[in-house]
Design a protein around this motif. Sequence first.
Motif, PDB file in Angstrom:
ATOM      1  N   MET A 229      52.712  49.364  42.451  1.00 29.90           N
ATOM      2  CA  MET A 229      51.268  49.307  42.154  1.00 29.90           C
ATOM      3  C   MET A 229      50.437  50.057  43.192  1.00 29.90           C
ATOM      4  SD  MET A 229      50.403  45.624  40.495  1.00 29.90           S
ATOM      5  CE  MET A 229      50.628  44.592  41.931  1.00 29.90           C
TER       6      MET A 229
ATOM      7  N   ILE B 209      48.799  52.878  45.203  1.00 27.32           N
ATOM      8  CA  ILE B 209      48.540  54.288  44.856  1.00 27.32           C
ATOM      9  C   ILE B 209      49.326  55.186  45.818  1.00 27.32           C
ATOM     10  CG2 ILE B 209      46.255  53.954  43.794  1.00 27.32           C
ATOM     11  CD1 ILE B 209      45.114  55.164  46.479  1.00 27.32           C
TER      12      ILE B 209
ATOM     13  N   GLU C 194      35.626  48.239  44.131  1.00 20.66           N
ATOM     14  CA  GLU C 194      37.011  48.437  43.711  1.00 20.66           C
ATOM     15  C   GLU C 194      37.501  47.195  42.982  1.00 20.66           C
ATOM     16  OE1 GLU C 194      40.775  50.086  45.962  1.00 20.66           O
ATOM     17  OE2 GLU C 194      40.271  48.110  46.765  1.00 20.66           O
TER      18      GLU C 194
ATOM     19  N   GLY D  37      40.871  45.553  42.000  1.00 16.78           N
ATOM     20  CA  GLY D  37      42.316  45.610  42.223  1.00 16.78           C
ATOM     21  C   GLY D  37      42.645  46.096  43.622  1.00 16.78           C
TER      22      GLY D  37
ATOM     23  N   TYR E 219      45.276  44.734  45.764  1.00 15.84           N
ATOM     24  CA  TYR E 219      46.712  44.647  46.087  1.00 15.84           C
ATOM     25  C   TYR E 219      46.863  44.608  47.612  1.00 15.84           C
ATOM     26  CZ  TYR E 219      51.764  45.570  45.833  1.00 15.84           C
ATOM     27  OH  TYR E 219      53.131  45.512  45.981  1.00 15.84           O
TER      28      TYR E 219
ATOM     29  N   GLY F  59      45.887  46.898  49.662  1.00 14.75           N
ATOM     30  CA  GLY F  59      44.751  47.531  50.324  1.00 14.75           C
ATOM     31  C   GLY F  59      44.844  48.993  50.687  1.00 14.75           C
TER      32      GLY F  59
ATOM     33  N   SER G 236      44.263  51.738  48.761  1.00 14.02           N
ATOM     34  CA  SER G 236      43.092  52.463  48.254  1.00 14.02           C
ATOM     35  C   SER G 236      41.828  51.992  48.971  1.00 14.02           C
ATOM     36  CB  SER G 236      42.957  52.300  46.738  1.00 14.02           C
ATOM     37  OG  SER G 236      43.084  50.947  46.359  1.00 14.02           O
TER      38      SER G 236
ATOM     39  N   CYS H  39      37.958  43.528  44.794  1.00 15.11           N
ATOM     40  CA  CYS H  39      38.262  42.262  44.095  1.00 15.11           C
ATOM     41  C   CYS H  39      39.758  42.133  43.827  1.00 15.11           C
ATOM     42  CB  CYS H  39      37.621  42.212  42.725  1.00 15.11           C
ATOM     43  SG  CYS H  39      36.039  42.961  42.528  1.00 15.11           S
ATOM     44  N   ASP H  40      40.270  40.955  44.069  1.00 19.43           N
ATOM     45  CA  ASP H  40      41.649  40.654  43.682  1.00 19.43           C
ATOM     46  C   ASP H  40      41.782  39.139  43.560  1.00 19.43           C
ATOM     47  OD1 ASP H  40      44.299  42.759  43.903  1.00 19.43           O
ATOM     48  OD2 ASP H  40      44.755  40.622  43.693  1.00 19.43           O
ATOM     49  N   MET H  41      42.931  38.714  43.025  1.00 18.27           N
ATOM     50  CA  MET H  41      43.171  37.273  42.883  1.00 18.27           C
ATOM     51  C   MET H  41      44.251  36.796  43.838  1.00 18.27           C
ATOM     52  SD  MET H  41      42.881  36.465  38.852  1.00 18.27           S
ATOM     53  CE  MET H  41      44.429  37.219  38.425  1.00 18.27           C
ATOM     54  N   SER H  42      44.953  37.737  44.476  1.00 15.83           N
ATOM     55  CA  SER H  42      46.126  37.359  45.259  1.00 15.83           C
ATOM     56  C   SER H  42      45.814  37.196  46.745  1.00 15.83           C
ATOM     57  CB  SER H  42      47.228  38.416  45.092  1.00 15.83           C
ATOM     58  OG  SER H  42      48.266  38.160  46.028  1.00 15.83           O
TER      59      SER H  42
ATOM     60  N   TRP I 214      48.887  39.058  48.750  1.00 14.81           N
ATOM     61  CA  TRP I 214      48.835  40.520  48.851  1.00 14.81           C
ATOM     62  C   TRP I 214      47.642  40.981  49.692  1.00 14.81           C
ATOM     63  CZ3 TRP I 214      49.953  41.213  42.905  1.00 14.81           C
ATOM     64  CH2 TRP I 214      51.324  41.062  42.696  1.00 14.81           C
TER      65      TRP I 214
ATOM     66  N   ALA J  44      38.378  39.128  38.468  1.00  9.22           N
ATOM     67  CA  ALA J  44      37.462  40.268  38.642  1.00  9.22           C
ATOM     68  C   ALA J  44      36.253  40.174  37.719  1.00  9.22           C
ATOM     69  CB  ALA J  44      38.220  41.575  38.387  1.00  9.22           C
TER      70      ALA J  44
ATOM     71  N   PHE K 103      36.095  52.093  41.448  1.00  6.33           N
ATOM     72  CA  PHE K 103      37.518  52.394  41.205  1.00  6.33           C
ATOM     73  C   PHE K 103      38.131  51.189  40.491  1.00  6.33           C
ATOM     74  CE2 PHE K 103      42.001  52.643  43.101  1.00  6.33           C
ATOM     75  CZ  PHE K 103      42.424  53.646  42.238  1.00  6.33           C
TER      76      PHE K 103
ATOM     77  N   TYR L 107      35.580  45.431  32.445  1.00  2.00           N
ATOM     78  CA  TYR L 107      35.143  45.803  33.797  1.00  2.00           C
ATOM     79  C   TYR L 107      34.195  47.002  33.727  1.00  2.00           C
ATOM     80  CZ  TYR L 107      39.227  42.964  34.996  1.00  2.00           C
ATOM     81  OH  TYR L 107      40.146  41.948  35.083  1.00  2.00           O
TER      82      TYR L 107
HETATM   83  C1  LIG Z   1      47.616  48.186  40.633  1.00  2.00           C
HETATM   84  S1  LIG Z   1      47.240  46.906  41.759  1.00  2.00           S
HETATM   85  C2  LIG Z   1      45.997  47.618  42.773  1.00  2.00           C
HETATM   86  C3  LIG Z   1      46.557  48.654  43.707  1.00  2.00           C
HETATM   87  C4  LIG Z   1      45.626  49.056  44.826  1.00  2.00           C
HETATM   88  N1  LIG Z   1      44.448  49.708  44.322  1.00  2.00           N
HETATM   89  C5  LIG Z   1      46.335  49.919  45.853  1.00  2.00           C
HETATM   90  O1  LIG Z   1      45.976  51.054  46.067  1.00  2.00           O
HETATM   91  O2  LIG Z   1      47.299  49.438  46.454  1.00  2.00           O
HETATM   92  C6  LIG Z   1      46.399  45.768  40.734  1.00  2.00           C
HETATM   93  C7  LIG Z   1      45.831  44.529  41.414  1.00  2.00           C
HETATM   94  O3  LIG Z   1      44.947  43.896  40.490  1.00  2.00           O
HETATM   95  C8  LIG Z   1      44.996  42.519  40.708  1.00  2.00           C
HETATM   96  N2  LIG Z   1      44.527  41.846  39.490  1.00  2.00           N
HETATM   97  C9  LIG Z   1      45.161  41.765  38.298  1.00  2.00           C
HETATM   98  N3  LIG Z   1      44.409  41.091  37.420  1.00  2.00           N
HETATM   99  C10 LIG Z   1      43.275  40.739  38.061  1.00  2.00           C
HETATM  100  C11 LIG Z   1      42.096  40.030  37.691  1.00  2.00           C
HETATM  101  N4  LIG Z   1      41.935  39.559  36.451  1.00  2.00           N
HETATM  102  N5  LIG Z   1      41.137  39.848  38.609  1.00  2.00           N
HETATM  103  C12 LIG Z   1      41.275  40.348  39.875  1.00  2.00           C
HETATM  104  N6  LIG Z   1      42.360  41.042  40.276  1.00  2.00           N
HETATM  105  C13 LIG Z   1      43.348  41.227  39.389  1.00  2.00           C
HETATM  106  C14 LIG Z   1      46.449  42.214  41.044  1.00  2.00           C
HETATM  107  O4  LIG Z   1      46.538  41.021  41.794  1.00  2.00           O
HETATM  108  C15 LIG Z   1      46.847  43.474  41.825  1.00  2.00           C
HETATM  109  O5  LIG Z   1      46.789  43.243  43.208  1.00  2.00           O
END
Ligand SMILES: C[S@@+](CC[C@H](N)C(=O)[O-])C[C@H]1O[C@@H](n2cnc3c(N)ncnc32)[C@H](O)[C@@H]1O
Length: 218
Positions: free
Chosen positions: A44, A46, A68, A70, A72, A74, A76, A93-96, A99, A123, A140, A151
């Motif tokens: 995931m 980038i 931003e 997503g 993950y 960090g 990006s 924004c993220d949920m994890s 990560w 998000a 992004f 979104y």
């Molecule tokens: C493709 S990764 C992001 C990669 C990041 N931009 C990077 O460069 O490493 C997608 C992220 O979106 C988060 N995600 C998925 N569904 C989500 C939601 N509904 N709300 C917030 N974050 C979400 C996941 O937890 C994951 O960390």
Amino acid sequence: MNDFKAVVMTPQIYRYVREQAGQPSAVQEKLIARTLELGDSAEMQIPHEQAVLLSLLVKLTGAQTVVEVGTYTGYSTLAFAQALPPHGKVITCDMSVEWTAIAEEAWVAAGVRDRIDLRLGAAAQTLAELPDEPVIDLVFIDADKVGYVHYWDLLVPRVRQGGLLLADNTLYYGEAASEQPEGNAAAIDAFNKFVRNDPRVESVLVPIADGLTFARKL
Ligand SMILES: C[S@@+](CC[C@H](N)C(=O)[O-])C[C@H]1O[C@@H](n2cnc3c(N)ncnc32)[C@H](O)[C@@H]1O
């Protein structure tokens, strides 16, 4: 008219492309290695050349407020934060928790933690709570693919006129272009059609990494 003017990517050409993006910094190298330890989810993150592009886009547009979707681990976010002026901000924004804790370590090591506003939670909720005024310079979107259209609709009104919206994975491994895309590829195909027909923006899909859509708010 030349219908097909594109380079078919091979490992050799890709290595060459990577070389042109320069070497990741020590902090970036460490973040890449730490993310790889997570296993499958590491795909995931980038790729580095895309991070270089994101940094360039911040500088070219003079963006000061980036949103931003997503985070993950960090990579990006780091690219955005390092390119911003000192008073600039990335809301990410993220949920994890797991990560984004890895992300925070890297942001601190890079000395840009104060430019990053990490918002944990779904998000859609986070974006709905942003101010309604069109003050965002650059967006992004890089999270769950089924959420992209929502979104987008939450963000377009909040982006300033002339601002830049970016959406990642808009080729979805090339599957978005198949006759009958399924699952996430179908969601991305629907998103691409939505963006194409959105009168609020002008846009283009660029085949870097997994596909990156650029849109300018009209
Ligand atoms: C493709 S990764 C992001 C990669 C990041 N931009 C990077 O460069 O490493 C997608 C992220 O979106 C988060 N995600 C998925 N569904 C989500 C939601 N509904 N709300 C917030 N974050 C979400 C996941 O937890 C994951 O960390």
